[in-house]
Design a protein around this motif. Sequence first.
Motif, PDB file in Angstrom:
ATOM      1  N   GLU A 175     -38.667   4.405  11.688  1.00 19.54           N
ATOM      2  CA  GLU A 175     -39.061   5.792  11.447  1.00 19.54           C
ATOM      3  C   GLU A 175     -38.127   6.716  12.226  1.00 19.54           C
ATOM      4  O   GLU A 175     -38.003   6.611  13.443  1.00 19.54           O
ATOM      5  CB  GLU A 175     -40.507   6.031  11.916  1.00 19.54           C
ATOM      6  CG  GLU A 175     -41.523   5.035  11.401  1.00 19.54           C
ATOM      7  CD  GLU A 175     -41.867   5.234   9.941  1.00 19.54           C
ATOM      8  OE1 GLU A 175     -41.767   6.388   9.466  1.00 19.54           O
ATOM      9  OE2 GLU A 175     -42.227   4.240   9.274  1.00 19.54           O
ATOM     10  N   THR A 223     -38.098   4.014  20.128  1.00 16.04           N
ATOM     11  CA  THR A 223     -36.920   3.298  20.591  1.00 16.04           C
ATOM     12  C   THR A 223     -35.846   4.249  21.101  1.00 16.04           C
ATOM     13  O   THR A 223     -34.986   3.872  21.866  1.00 16.04           O
ATOM     14  CB  THR A 223     -36.324   2.421  19.466  1.00 16.04           C
ATOM     15  OG1 THR A 223     -36.190   3.217  18.297  1.00 16.04           O
ATOM     16  CG2 THR A 223     -37.229   1.253  19.167  1.00 16.04           C
ATOM     17  N   HIS A 224     -35.916   5.501  20.651  1.00  9.46           N
ATOM     18  CA  HIS A 224     -34.943   6.492  21.096  1.00  9.46           C
ATOM     19  C   HIS A 224     -35.594   7.856  20.990  1.00  9.46           C
ATOM     20  O   HIS A 224     -36.123   8.202  19.939  1.00  9.46           O
ATOM     21  CB  HIS A 224     -33.687   6.425  20.209  1.00  9.46           C
ATOM     22  CG  HIS A 224     -32.683   7.484  20.520  1.00  9.46           C
ATOM     23  ND1 HIS A 224     -31.724   7.321  21.483  1.00  9.46           N
ATOM     24  CD2 HIS A 224     -32.522   8.735  20.031  1.00  9.46           C
ATOM     25  CE1 HIS A 224     -30.993   8.429  21.544  1.00  9.46           C
ATOM     26  NE2 HIS A 224     -31.473   9.308  20.676  1.00  9.46           N
ATOM     27  N   MET A 267     -46.265   2.071  15.878  1.00 13.01           N
ATOM     28  CA  MET A 267     -44.873   2.484  16.095  1.00 13.01           C
ATOM     29  C   MET A 267     -44.548   2.512  17.585  1.00 13.01           C
ATOM     30  O   MET A 267     -45.326   2.979  18.400  1.00 13.01           O
ATOM     31  CB  MET A 267     -44.643   3.863  15.485  1.00 13.01           C
ATOM     32  CG  MET A 267     -43.184   4.240  15.469  1.00 13.01           C
ATOM     33  SD  MET A 267     -42.920   5.820  14.647  1.00 13.01           S
ATOM     34  CE  MET A 267     -43.292   6.935  15.962  1.00 13.01           C
ATOM     35  N   GLU A 268     -43.379   1.994  17.898  1.00 10.21           N
ATOM     36  CA  GLU A 268     -42.887   2.057  19.266  1.00 10.21           C
ATOM     37  C   GLU A 268     -41.655   2.929  19.281  1.00 10.21           C
ATOM     38  O   GLU A 268     -40.783   2.784  18.431  1.00 10.21           O
ATOM     39  CB  GLU A 268     -42.484   0.654  19.746  1.00 10.21           C
ATOM     40  CG  GLU A 268     -43.617  -0.152  20.311  1.00 10.21           C
ATOM     41  CD  GLU A 268     -43.149  -1.543  20.669  1.00 10.21           C
ATOM     42  OE1 GLU A 268     -42.214  -1.646  21.488  1.00 10.21           O
ATOM     43  OE2 GLU A 268     -43.682  -2.501  20.100  1.00 10.21           O
ATOM     44  N   ASN A 296     -35.422  11.556  17.062  1.00  5.65           N
ATOM     45  CA  ASN A 296     -36.280  10.549  17.685  1.00  5.65           C
ATOM     46  C   ASN A 296     -36.367   9.372  16.718  1.00  5.65           C
ATOM     47  O   ASN A 296     -36.439   9.575  15.505  1.00  5.65           O
ATOM     48  CB  ASN A 296     -37.691  11.096  17.926  1.00  5.65           C
ATOM     49  CG  ASN A 296     -37.770  11.939  19.193  1.00  5.65           C
ATOM     50  OD1 ASN A 296     -36.755  12.320  19.757  1.00  5.65           O
ATOM     51  ND2 ASN A 296     -38.984  12.221  19.618  1.00  5.65           N
ATOM     52  N   VAL A 297     -36.332   8.186  17.276  1.00  7.81           N
ATOM     53  CA  VAL A 297     -36.416   6.996  16.434  1.00  7.81           C
ATOM     54  C   VAL A 297     -37.548   6.112  16.930  1.00  7.81           C
ATOM     55  O   VAL A 297     -37.701   5.894  18.132  1.00  7.81           O
ATOM     56  CB  VAL A 297     -35.094   6.182  16.461  1.00  7.81           C
ATOM     57  CG1 VAL A 297     -35.160   5.010  15.473  1.00  7.81           C
ATOM     58  CG2 VAL A 297     -33.887   7.055  16.134  1.00  7.81           C
ATOM     59  N   GLY A 298     -38.338   5.609  15.991  1.00  8.23           N
ATOM     60  CA  GLY A 298     -39.404   4.681  16.334  1.00  8.23           C
ATOM     61  C   GLY A 298     -39.308   3.483  15.412  1.00  8.23           C
ATOM     62  O   GLY A 298     -38.710   3.560  14.338  1.00  8.23           O
TER      63      GLY A 298
END
Lengths: 125, 144
Positions: free
Chosen positions: B53, A72-73, A69-70, B44-46
């Motif tokens: 996620e 992004t926010h 997982m990276e 938070n977004v992944g």
Amino acid sequence: MNDTTLARQASRATTEPALLPPVDVIEDANGITLLADLPGVPKDRLNLHVEADTLTIEGEIALPTADGMEATHAEVGLPRYRRVFTLSKELDAAKVSAELTHGVLRLRIPKAEHAQPRRIEVRVG
Amino acid sequence: MAYRPLFSRDVFAELDRLQREMLQSFDISPSIRGLSRGGYPAINVGSTPRSIELYAFAPGVDPASLDVQIEKGVLTVSGERKADSVPEKASRHIDERFAGRFRRVVTLPDDIDPNAVQARYTDGVLHISVARREAAQPRRITIQ
């Protein structure tokens, strides 16, 4: 100045950067109730300690992550929370009880016996 | 409410505010729906090659009041956090925690599969996993 207020201690040396969790502090006749938002902190990563008259709340965030997982926010940019309070004398630090439900910590700090309110009879002589 | 900032002696709170302001000024492309910092719940977004996620930091919410919807590629998280009742003869010294109804909206990428969504509420964090469509997942093409 009300001397029963929980004063926040700012001079404590901090080791790692941490988020400041929002809290509510409610005082009634028998003690103080402190509510702190610590989302993402499981019970075993929560660390509460009372040293002399200093109460420290510390918690580490543990989130289930997916493989590769990276981010992004990120609005929650640090993996831990920390907040320090100075307890006033009439609070009984030995009898603090804590409960962690759905990421909300509820601390109950009772007042020492001698500090509980008493009604003083006024006698007419 | 004006009392506290005026007489604030909390260095951490002040630093927190400064950090927020700095982050805001560096955030050059804020979303039209205002994915701003400091709201409730914080999100938070992944992303992974297979899924998106999302982590919504929503402590102290009754899981039954949480509502997650995906419509036209837009994910909405809404719910309500009830205010704690303050008993009579009690006074509130610090009041920082959010209470009331909330709603946050996140635009999802085009390649997601709205039928493969999982949501789980643990330790005050709502974790939503949205799978990407099979066809959109990276594939290795063999050269003949």
